[in-house]
Design a protein around this motif. Sequence first.
Motif, PDB file in Angstrom:
ATOM      1  N   LEU A 145       0.858  -1.181   0.000  1.00  0.00           N
ATOM      2  CA  LEU A 145       0.000   0.000   0.000  1.00  0.00           C
ATOM      3  C   LEU A 145       0.896   1.233   0.000  1.00  0.00           C
ATOM      4  CD1 LEU A 145      -2.745   1.459   0.347  1.00  0.00           C
ATOM      5  CD2 LEU A 145      -2.461   1.166   2.828  1.00  0.00           C
ATOM      6  N   VAL A 146       0.730   2.126  -0.998  1.00  0.00           N
ATOM      7  CA  VAL A 146       1.512   3.358  -1.100  1.00  0.00           C
ATOM      8  C   VAL A 146       0.577   4.535  -0.829  1.00  0.00           C
ATOM      9  CG1 VAL A 146       2.899   4.832  -2.611  1.00  0.00           C
ATOM     10  CG2 VAL A 146       3.096   2.336  -2.773  1.00  0.00           C
ATOM     11  N   ALA A 147       0.927   5.364   0.165  1.00  0.00           N
ATOM     12  CA  ALA A 147       0.117   6.529   0.523  1.00  0.00           C
ATOM     13  C   ALA A 147       0.981   7.786   0.440  1.00  0.00           C
ATOM     14  CB  ALA A 147      -0.453   6.368   1.931  1.00  0.00           C
ATOM     15  N   ASP A 148       0.661   8.692  -0.495  1.00  0.00           N
ATOM     16  CA  ASP A 148       1.421   9.933  -0.669  1.00  0.00           C
ATOM     17  C   ASP A 148       0.517  10.972  -1.313  1.00  0.00           C
ATOM     18  OD1 ASP A 148       3.286  11.978  -1.290  1.00  0.00           O
ATOM     19  OD2 ASP A 148       4.894  10.493  -1.383  1.00  0.00           O
ATOM     20  N   ASP A 149       0.533  12.198  -0.768  1.00  0.00           N
ATOM     21  CA  ASP A 149      -0.318  13.245  -1.320  1.00  0.00           C
ATOM     22  C   ASP A 149       0.326  13.929  -2.519  1.00  0.00           C
ATOM     23  OD1 ASP A 149       1.654  14.363   0.270  1.00  0.00           O
ATOM     24  OD2 ASP A 149       0.417  16.035   0.943  1.00  0.00           O
ATOM     25  N   GLU A 150       1.547  13.520  -2.893  1.00  0.00           N
ATOM     26  CA  GLU A 150       2.172  14.012  -4.114  1.00  0.00           C
ATOM     27  C   GLU A 150       1.858  13.015  -5.239  1.00  0.00           C
ATOM     28  OE1 GLU A 150       6.308  15.082  -3.852  1.00  0.00           O
ATOM     29  OE2 GLU A 150       6.119  15.484  -1.700  1.00  0.00           O
ATOM     30  N   PRO A 151       0.931  13.322  -6.141  1.00  0.00           N
ATOM     31  CA  PRO A 151       0.483  12.353  -7.156  1.00  0.00           C
ATOM     32  C   PRO A 151       1.608  11.802  -8.016  1.00  0.00           C
ATOM     33  CG  PRO A 151      -0.938  14.282  -7.114  1.00  0.00           C
ATOM     34  CD  PRO A 151       0.230  14.613  -6.246  1.00  0.00           C
ATOM     35  N   LYS A 152       2.548  12.655  -8.417  1.00  0.00           N
ATOM     36  CA  LYS A 152       3.601  12.207  -9.317  1.00  0.00           C
ATOM     37  C   LYS A 152       4.494  11.172  -8.658  1.00  0.00           C
ATOM     38  CE  LYS A 152       7.315  13.846 -12.321  1.00  0.00           C
ATOM     39  NZ  LYS A 152       8.064  15.016 -12.833  1.00  0.00           N
ATOM     40  N   LEU A 153       4.967  11.459  -7.421  1.00  0.00           N
ATOM     41  CA  LEU A 153       5.845  10.522  -6.728  1.00  0.00           C
ATOM     42  C   LEU A 153       5.109   9.226  -6.414  1.00  0.00           C
ATOM     43  CD1 LEU A 153       8.519   9.827  -5.370  1.00  0.00           C
ATOM     44  CD2 LEU A 153       7.683  10.923  -3.288  1.00  0.00           C
ATOM     45  N   GLY A 154       3.867   9.340  -5.958  1.00  0.00           N
ATOM     46  CA  GLY A 154       3.094   8.145  -5.646  1.00  0.00           C
ATOM     47  C   GLY A 154       2.918   7.257  -6.863  1.00  0.00           C
ATOM     48  N   ARG A 155       2.667   7.873  -8.030  1.00  0.00           N
ATOM     49  CA  ARG A 155       2.484   7.098  -9.261  1.00  0.00           C
ATOM     50  C   ARG A 155       3.781   6.411  -9.683  1.00  0.00           C
ATOM     51  NH1 ARG A 155       0.838  10.874 -12.033  1.00  0.00           N
ATOM     52  NH2 ARG A 155       2.698  11.351 -13.268  1.00  0.00           N
ATOM     53  N   VAL A 156       4.909   7.121  -9.597  1.00  0.00           N
ATOM     54  CA  VAL A 156       6.198   6.547  -9.991  1.00  0.00           C
ATOM     55  C   VAL A 156       6.560   5.362  -9.095  1.00  0.00           C
ATOM     56  CG1 VAL A 156       8.690   6.975 -10.122  1.00  0.00           C
ATOM     57  CG2 VAL A 156       7.078   8.666 -11.027  1.00  0.00           C
ATOM     58  N   VAL A 157       6.375   5.541  -7.782  1.00  0.00           N
ATOM     59  CA  VAL A 157       6.687   4.456  -6.840  1.00  0.00           C
ATOM     60  C   VAL A 157       5.809   3.240  -7.118  1.00  0.00           C
ATOM     61  CG1 VAL A 157       6.543   3.754  -4.409  1.00  0.00           C
ATOM     62  CG2 VAL A 157       7.582   5.946  -5.008  1.00  0.00           C
ATOM     63  N   ALA A 158       4.510   3.466  -7.317  1.00  0.00           N
ATOM     64  CA  ALA A 158       3.582   2.358  -7.558  1.00  0.00           C
ATOM     65  C   ALA A 158       3.921   1.622  -8.849  1.00  0.00           C
ATOM     66  CB  ALA A 158       2.143   2.877  -7.602  1.00  0.00           C
ATOM     67  N   GLU A 159       4.253   2.370  -9.904  1.00  0.00           N
ATOM     68  CA  GLU A 159       4.569   1.731 -11.181  1.00  0.00           C
ATOM     69  C   GLU A 159       5.857   0.922 -11.094  1.00  0.00           C
ATOM     70  OE1 GLU A 159       4.654   4.925 -13.963  1.00  0.00           O
ATOM     71  OE2 GLU A 159       2.462   5.059 -14.154  1.00  0.00           O
ATOM     72  N   MET A 160       6.861   1.470 -10.417  1.00  0.00           N
ATOM     73  CA  MET A 160       8.127   0.751 -10.274  1.00  0.00           C
ATOM     74  C   MET A 160       7.942  -0.550  -9.498  1.00  0.00           C
ATOM     75  SD  MET A 160      10.729   0.092  -7.866  1.00  0.00           S
ATOM     76  CE  MET A 160      10.620   1.410  -6.664  1.00  0.00           C
ATOM     77  N   LEU A 161       7.198  -0.512  -8.404  1.00  0.00           N
ATOM     78  CA  LEU A 161       6.989  -1.712  -7.600  1.00  0.00           C
ATOM     79  C   LEU A 161       6.118  -2.733  -8.343  1.00  0.00           C
ATOM     80  CD1 LEU A 161       6.446  -0.079  -4.084  1.00  0.00           C
ATOM     81  CD2 LEU A 161       8.475  -1.283  -4.916  1.00  0.00           C
ATOM     82  N   THR A 162       5.180  -2.249  -9.154  1.00  0.00           N
ATOM     83  CA  THR A 162       4.353  -3.164  -9.951  1.00  0.00           C
ATOM     84  C   THR A 162       5.207  -3.900 -10.980  1.00  0.00           C
ATOM     85  OG1 THR A 162       2.408  -1.752  -9.678  1.00  0.00           O
ATOM     86  CG2 THR A 162       2.377  -3.325 -11.493  1.00  0.00           C
ATOM     87  N   LEU A 163       6.147  -3.158 -11.604  1.00  0.00           N
ATOM     88  CA  LEU A 163       7.041  -3.796 -12.563  1.00  0.00           C
ATOM     89  C   LEU A 163       7.931  -4.841 -11.884  1.00  0.00           C
ATOM     90  CD1 LEU A 163       8.135  -0.720 -14.733  1.00  0.00           C
ATOM     91  CD2 LEU A 163       6.708  -2.650 -15.452  1.00  0.00           C
TER      92      LEU A 163
END
Length: 461
Positions: A5-23
């Motif tokens: 579970l990734v929780a961050d109010d910065e949309p860009k950083l949250g999206r990058v982290v989620a995509e990297m971990l999904t890969l």
Amino acid sequence: MGRILVADDEPKLGRVVAEMLTLDGHHVTRVSGGRQAIAELQQPGTDLVITDLKMPEVDGMAVLAESLRLSPPPAVIVMTGHATTESAVGAMKAGAADYLTKPFTMDELRLRVRRLCDQRLAVQRSEQLVDRLTPALVGESPRMQEVLTAAAKVAPTSTTVLLLGESGTGKSQVARRIHYQSAVSGGPLVEVHCAALPETLLEGELFGHEKGAFTGAQQRRAGHLAAAEDGTLFLDEIGEVTPSTQVKLLRFLQDRTYTPLGTTTVRPANVRVIAATNRDLDAAVGSGAFREDFYYRLNVFTIVVPPLRERREDILPLARRFLAGRGLPPEKLSAAAEERLLHHPWPGNVRELENALERALILAGEEVLLPQHLGPAGGGGRARNVASELLVEGFELDAFERELLTTALARAGGNKSAAARLLGISRRRLYSRLESLNAAEEAEGEVRPAGVRRRGLPGGA
């Protein structure tokens, strides 16, 4: 791979982290605030939480606190762009597994995620190993849940553990569970039954001895302490140890050193000690039978394993586990038999329950287990119900006894000691009955018509 579970109010950083971990193969859920993170945590299965520390309305510390309330709790990595020593220390003290300062590289985050996921996988495998190695430890009752919780808390430490409880309650199973959940689970677990050996032999077995240390010491022996190096020494029935051996064990517990018999060489030992007894050690200390200083060295962390009569919720789960271990379904036990099991006092605890079920399986054969198959646990005197049923139509006593002994020996694989335990009699008595029945058959054989085969039983030797 874990559920993150990734929780961050910065949309860009949250999206990058989620995509990297999904890969990387993880199953990732991304939310934009602490309130959504706490709502997501109500769904079971989260292995890791990565949360920003500073978020509007509900911050990362609240997400951390909610994560730690779960069972089992997920690991939590706290991220912040406002790093201070106080915030880092506060998060770690509150239970965070790691702390990242923004900006950070994706490789740095990936390394920490991999480490925490590997740790969680190792814990899960350790728990599975414990379940395989201690299958008989059933604890659905509140009393046994307390025992299991205490065992899980003390297991990762090197603290000496004292297990108290009546014979047959499962103290040895608790000891094994502690060992296999400990940091030395990969090391040996050496079990010593202190009451089974006389004092002179016990000291030699524990501490080892040199050649010629005493009569019969024809070669050097390392001893159980040496065998348990980097592992656990389980001293069962520690209450039966004599005062002179208590002194030597006291020295070991104090200094973690010992001296083998027949030498003056002091040797260190990296060994965790678990001891167990069914005796009242407080009373033994009061009477002088047990050294007070040794008692306090043992009594660092005490777990009391309750008798079966005080945890009746575990009786039927134990019975079903026993049947499952023999490839039998729960339906093998009739409702009437279950009722009898629940109301029996079980003075012999889990061991008596297992023996009663083993004997019942012999008597029932292919039939469902009924109260009359349970012996004393079936109500009334020993085998009274079975006897009443058999006497309705009449039967040959010697033939019935011969059949019972034959079945017990077959189930025990020909091991007479094991067969005696199944029948609830001593090994000597089993030998006596075998000899008597064989003698009776030999006498009968003198007048047996030609062509009639003798059944025969294994001899007493």
